[in-house]
Design a protein around this motif. Structure first.
Motif, PDB file in Angstrom:
ATOM      1  N   ILE A  90      -2.907   0.454  -3.890  1.00 47.96           N
ATOM      2  CA  ILE A  90      -2.364  -0.896  -3.803  1.00 47.96           C
ATOM      3  C   ILE A  90      -1.573  -1.195  -5.070  1.00 47.96           C
ATOM      4  N   ASP A 133       0.854  -1.185   0.000  1.00 46.05           N
ATOM      5  CA  ASP A 133       0.000   0.000   0.000  1.00 46.05           C
ATOM      6  C   ASP A 133       0.890   1.234   0.000  1.00 46.05           C
ATOM      7  N   PRO A 191      -3.241  -7.813  -5.224  1.00 44.78           N
ATOM      8  CA  PRO A 191      -3.959  -7.664  -3.960  1.00 44.78           C
ATOM      9  C   PRO A 191      -4.118  -9.010  -3.249  1.00 44.78           C
TER      10      PRO A 191
END
Length: 118
Positions: free
Chosen positions: A82, A77, A86
């Motif tokens: 992001i 992050d 993920p």
């Protein structure tokens, strides 16, 4: 051959075997690595496959160092943005092998990376 808007039983069975969480992860990984593995220092070869629905593997020869690939793939992050895949977390790695755990789906997936040298 006539095409229809419905899946045949054979198509449905094949999709159940191939459209797995591991295949989804490999798709996400390949989107990130598509330029990394073929830059000024390209790989000699690369292979990606799913060994099981919860296990994916990527191997390549030469090209980028394993640490650089792991750094690109692992989720991070940056001030609310992001980067990487993920839900992909680093479990372990050394100069030639890495294990990452993907928690981005109901079935967690182990991603194994191996960099071979010539």
């Amino acid at each position: 051959m006539m095409l229809t808007d419905e899946l045949s039983e054979q198509e449905r069975a094949l999709l159940e075997l191939t459209a797995t969480p591991a295949a989804t992860l490999l798709g996400a990984v390949s989107m990130i690595l598509r330029t990394t593995l073929f830059t000024a220092d390209p790989v000699a070869w690369v292979d990606m496959w799913q060994a099981r629905p919860d296990l994916a593997r990527i191997e390549w020869m030469d090209g980028p160092e394993l640490a650089d690939v792991v750094a690109q793939l692992a989720a991070k992050d940056y001030e609310g943005t992001i980067e990487g895949v993920p839900g992909l977390r680093i479990t372990s790695y050394d100069d030639h092998n890495a294990k990452l755990h993907w928690i981005g789906t109901g079935t967690p997936v182990l991603l194994q990376l191996t960099r071979q040298t010539s």
